[in-house]
Scaffold this motif. Structure first.
Motif, PDB file in Angstrom:
ATOM      1  N   LEU A 100       3.861   1.952   3.648  1.00 59.15           N
ATOM      2  CA  LEU A 100       4.308   2.037   2.255  1.00 59.15           C
ATOM      3  C   LEU A 100       5.811   1.827   2.229  1.00 59.15           C
ATOM      4  O   LEU A 100       6.546   2.423   3.002  1.00 59.15           O
ATOM      5  CB  LEU A 100       3.945   3.392   1.675  1.00 59.15           C
ATOM      6  N   TYR A 101       6.236   0.980   1.308  1.00 58.65           N
ATOM      7  CA  TYR A 101       7.625   0.537   1.307  1.00 58.65           C
ATOM      8  C   TYR A 101       8.274   1.011   0.016  1.00 58.65           C
ATOM      9  O   TYR A 101       7.892   0.598  -1.080  1.00 58.65           O
ATOM     10  CB  TYR A 101       7.648  -0.984   1.427  1.00 58.65           C
ATOM     11  N   TYR A 102       9.238   1.920   0.140  1.00 61.11           N
ATOM     12  CA  TYR A 102       9.730   2.648  -1.032  1.00 61.11           C
ATOM     13  C   TYR A 102      10.980   2.095  -1.722  1.00 61.11           C
ATOM     14  O   TYR A 102      11.245   2.487  -2.844  1.00 61.11           O
ATOM     15  CB  TYR A 102       9.973   4.115  -0.668  1.00 61.11           C
ATOM     16  N   PRO A 103      11.801   1.250  -1.086  1.00 66.10           N
ATOM     17  CA  PRO A 103      13.054   0.868  -1.780  1.00 66.10           C
ATOM     18  C   PRO A 103      12.849   0.243  -3.149  1.00 66.10           C
ATOM     19  O   PRO A 103      13.756   0.261  -3.968  1.00 66.10           O
ATOM     20  CB  PRO A 103      13.699  -0.130  -0.827  1.00 66.10           C
ATOM     21  N   HIS A 104      11.680  -0.317  -3.411  1.00 68.06           N
ATOM     22  CA  HIS A 104      11.477  -0.925  -4.718  1.00 68.06           C
ATOM     23  C   HIS A 104      10.827   0.022  -5.715  1.00 68.06           C
ATOM     24  O   HIS A 104      10.432  -0.402  -6.794  1.00 68.06           O
ATOM     25  CB  HIS A 104      10.659  -2.205  -4.581  1.00 68.06           C
TER      26      HIS A 104
END
Lengths: 386, 536
Positions: A100-104
């Motif tokens: 899961l990629y949170y910066p966006h």
């Protein structure tokens, strides 16, 4: 010899940054799941329920609600539970597979139950972790936060994008607040008495689930204690000098059933504390420049006398909006959400040191004067209604 | 002592271009042991035998033996190479006067001289250039270049007549360096034509052309040109010295020379420029550069060559300056695209997706979905396909061109993305990169290699790696020199004055100086001022 040294230095310059530059992380896009919204709720057994909205990148992925109108859904919702937020996040990976990629991530939505118990414990991870951005919006919802993720977007393909645009443009009406992680932390820092965060709901007037920014949520310390309706929220914004635009409506002079819209062009608000005979006085001064944007009545308002009347009515409306929020803060919530204490500490640091522990008791007793100065800059392209 | 002598010899000016073969100076030293063997004798038959031996009975050597018309006892022989000479010229200017000219016969009797050879030279043969040689080597050289040699019985020297007449390509517009505005003519393969084109551009006795023959076997004529009074004298000596140092068996194209005299032979960046157009060469000479022309190729070399020249085009100087300035920046942008775009794509998509706006990231992720390779494999693959198509486009016969462009453009691009081999985004990036690198043709080999270098860094270290790669490239670039001139001049070392022809293109009336880096001691080109109508 000299050349050898130079080569060594060059190598050092090239190698040392490699070692001091932190983590190395190569992951292809298809190995990541782009998280666009986070919702935190209270789960069963006092656990944390952590839900995410993930942008849908392939037709073969299972779809869920939250897509644009039309059959195609643009996002996927997943949730996991855990003892803490981070535990829940890691448990979620057990279900997701992808990283899961949170910066966006656009926003963190906090459910009612969590908010009532205090939001600082939940927000700690987001402050601490490097992957989260401090510009992520923080919102509170009266129900379950996970329901907000299911909301359908209307104009954008992603509801997260729409939420982002709604919050960015909050100033057009000045009837809600937009607080990101950084603002929230600033409001909550240093034992502050309270905070005001934006409030998001599902639009009750729309049978499809759509989003609505509705007023604001009031916190005593970090615990949710109540809500402000849109006009109370604007009262708060006047005091905090955050009104940039918006529409003020009040009855037409002479023709009470018809209304007038004034467009706020510029506004400046400030709090001036004063101490006299051991009592605290606060003067809230608001200077407004507005223009006559719309009138429903047929009276000719384009002359100085009428404009003076308009000015007066406008002053009264604004004063009322401010008085409402001041009363609510002092009497109903007994919480200094307006930041009077901060102003006091700046102007009278020594007195503040004495009073600061008792401020919760002193704040409701403080006397508040409200001064509103209006200026009407123009009345638009027509002089009088046809 | 010996070293000094050698140095002095090097500094000796070389013979002017366009002269026929003269003394030994310009010729590689011959290894033949006996000096006497190299001289003509007085006997024609011996001479002919010796020469026939020298040419080893090659079929195209013609030995035309005849009797001189006004002295019938004298046998003579005219030697030339079939195909290199103009037969009409030989018939009209050499054979006819020698065999039939009765007026000359009277004169010959009147004068009653004994020196027939001098008489022929002075009175009989109306040829434009006549020389006298007795060295066999000189005579063979001249015959091989298309002149004809006249041997007379009883004389131990030969007369060399100009009779060169071989075919060369007509002057055409070069396929490279095409312009919208400006001269269309380009060099061809004949050195003489090329020199004449240059002479016509710069009508000045200070345009010096020095010649030397390079290649121990091919003896190719190589000429270098400079403008005396503009060029730095030291630079001329350096070029001359480097050219004289060349020792190879053959020079077939100026590329041979480029590789034998360049400053940084192992660098991917070229330190010798080239052009196919006389106006460009003339402009370079006027800036204080030196041009090197080689017989047999239309490509002339220019030295010193610095990086900013790659961003300039001849048309910049012919067109009005305002749009040209924008075009200069477009070239700079293209250079950056061509170098960095694929690397940045790899870096951003594998390491830093947080740098992309969310909607773009989502659509990029959609494009990537289902592609089995990591981004760098994709980009390398597409890059390779692009290079293959380009190479095929250059090598294949013209008529097949369309077929290849259909296969390349449509089939590979469309099908590869449909088949989920590469994502659409990569195709866009690779195409843009490829087109951008065509904007700067003169860095044709440096750009793809630097790009590959940066892509490798990006693959392992992301943007951080691109930064490291660029730093290494920059260190290399500022270290390079071309004939003593810093390669990155006038950017590093900076020279504000010279930047008016780099970052912008100043109007011609403002460009009154030569690049300081080339001619600091003599940089004034002219003193024109801003034109304006006459004021009353």
């Amino acid at each position: 010899m000299r050349k050898g040294k130079r080569v060594i230095y060059t190598l050092l310059i090239l190698v040392i940054p490699l070692l001091i530059s932190g983590c190395w992380d190569r992951k292809e896009l298809e190995g990541r799941a782009i998280v666009t919204l986070i919702a935190i709720d209270k789960g069963e057994n006092n656990q944390i329920k952590f839900s995410v909205q993930i942008a849908r990148t392939s037709d073969s992925q299972a779809s869920s609600n939250g897509g644009s109108s039309g059959g195609e859904k643009s996002s996927i919702i997943m949730s996991g539970t855990g003892d803490t937020v981070f535990d829940a996040i890691r448990n979620l990976i057990l279900k997701a597979g992808r990283k899961l990629y949170y910066p966006h991530n656009t926003a963190i939505i906090l459910g009612n139950d969590i908010a009532r118990e205090g939001i600082l414990p939940e927000l700690d991870l987001f402050n601490r972790d490097a992957e989260m951005r401090p510009l992520t919006w923080i919102l509170v919802t009266p129900g379950q936060a996970a329901d907000i993720l299911e909301a359908q977007s209307t104009l954008e393909s992603l509801s997260a994008k729409q939420l982002d645009m709604m919050l960015t443009d909050f100033g057009a009406s000045s009837k809600t607040v937009a607080t990101n992680l950084l603002d929230t932390m600033k409001q909550l820092a240093y034992d502050s008495p309270g905070a005001v965060l934006s409030n998001i709901e599902l639009d009750p007037s729309n049978p499809k689930k759509t989003l609505l920014l509705n007023g604001a949520a009031v916190f005593r310390r970090d615990k949710l204690i109540g809500r402000l309706d849109p006009l109370e929220t604007r009262g708060y914004l006047w005091v905090k000098d955050k009104v940039n635009a918006g529409i003020i409506t009040f009855p037409c002079p002479g023709e009470e059933t018809k209304k007038i819209s004034m467009e706020i062009k510029k506004a400046k608000g400030k709090i001036e504390p004063d101490i006299s005979e051991g009592k605290f006085n606060f003067t809230i001064t608001v200077n407004v420049v507005s223009r006559l944007a719309e009138q429903e009545c047929l009276t000719d308002l384009g002359n100085p006398e009428e404009l003076m009347k308009l000015k007066k009515s406008q002053n009264e409306v604004i004063e009322k909006e401010i008085r409402n929020i001041v009363d609510k803060a002092q009497d109903k919530y007994g919480t200094d959400i307006l930041g009077f204490g901060t102003e006091l500490s700046r102007k009278f640091p020594q007195e503040w040191q004495k009073i600061k522990d008792n401020w919760t008791e002193e704040f409701p007793k403080a006397e508040v004067n409200i001064v509103v100065n209006s200026k009407i800059s123009d009345i638009g392209l027509v002089k009088k209604p046809l | 002592m010996l070293k000094r002598l050698r140095k002095l010899r090097k500094l000796k000016k070389l013979p002017a271009c366009g002269q026929p073969e003269t003394e030994n100076a310009s010729r590689p030293p011959s290894n033949e042991p006996e000096a006497e063997m190299n001289l003509l004798t007085s006997l024609l038959t011996t001479n002919l035998t010796v020469l026939k031996e020298r040419f080893q009975n090659s079929v195209d050597i013609v030995f035309r033996e005849f009797k001189v018309g006004f002295d019938p006892n004298k046998s003579a022989a005219l030697i030339y190479i079939d195909g290199l000479v103009n037969p009409e010229s030989i018939n009209a200017t050499i054979l006819k006067p020698l065999m039939f000219d009765h007026e000359r016969e009277e004169l010959w009797k009147e004068l009653n001289q004994h020196d027939l050879l001098s008489f022929i030279r002075d009175y009989a043969v109306p040829n434009n250039r006549v020389q006298e040689f007795s060295q066999l080597q000189d005579i063979t050289d001249n015959i091989l270049r298309g002149n004809s040699a006249l041997l007379l019985d009883g004389f131990n020297s030969a007369l060399i007549f100009d009779s060169i007449g071989f075919d060369s390509r007509v002057i055409q517009e070069p396929a490279t360096e095409s312009v919208v505005r400006g001269p269309r003519e380009g060099f061809n393969e004949s050195l003489g034509t090329n020199l004449s084109l240059l002479r016509r551009k710069i009508i000045n006795e200070n345009l010096i052309l020095e010649q030397l023959n390079l290649g121990t076997r091919t003896r190719t004529k190589v000429c270098f040109a400079y403008l005396n009074g503009v060029v730095n004298e030291k630079l001329v000596n350096e070029v001359r010295a480097r050219l004289q140092r060349i020792d190879v068996d053959g020079i077939l194209e100026s590329g041979y020379i480029e590789q034998l005299i360049e400053d940084a032979p192992v660098s991917i960046f070229p330190t010798v420029g080239n052009t196919e157009k006389p106006d460009i060469l003339a402009a370079k000479l006027l800036e204080g550069r030196i041009g090197i022309l080689v017989d047999g190729t239309p490509i002339a070399l220019t030295v010193p060559y610095i990086l900013v020249e790659a961003l300039q085009s001849s048309e910049d100087y012919y067109a009005r300056p305002y749009y040209v300035t924008i075009v200069r920046w477009i070239r700079i942008a293209s250079l950056m695209f061509a170098l960095f775009l694929p690397a940045i794509y790899i870096a951003i998509q594998s390491f830093h997706p947080d740098l992309i706006p969310t909607p773009l990231l989502v659509s990029m992720a959609k494009a990537r979905e289902g592609i089995p390779f990591p981004a760098y494999v994709e980009v390398f693959l597409m890059g390779m396909i692009f290079e293959i198509l380009r190479e095929a486009g250059i090598r294949m016969p013209r008529p097949i061109g369309q077929a290849v462009s259909i296969v390349g453009g449509l089939v590979i691009g469309e099908a590869a993305s449909k088949a989920n081999l590469v994502s659409d985004t990569v195709i866009i990036f690779v195409a843009l990169t490829g087109i951008a690198s065509f904007v700067i043709p003169s860095l044709g080999d440096a750009i793809p290699l630097s790009r590959l270098f940066l892509m490798t860094w990006a693959t392992f270290l992301g943007i951080f790696g691109i930064l490291m790669g660029s730093i290494i490239l920059l260190i290399h670039l500022v270290k390079l020199r071309s004939f003593g001139v810093p390669y990155m001049a006038p950017l590093a070392p900076g020279n504000l004055n010279d930047l008016q022809d780099v970052l912008i293109k100043a109007p011609t009336w403002a460009l009154n100086t030569r690049p300081r880096i080339l001619a600091a001691w003599n940089s004034i080109r002219g003193r024109s001022s801003r034109p304006s109508p006459k004021k009353k």
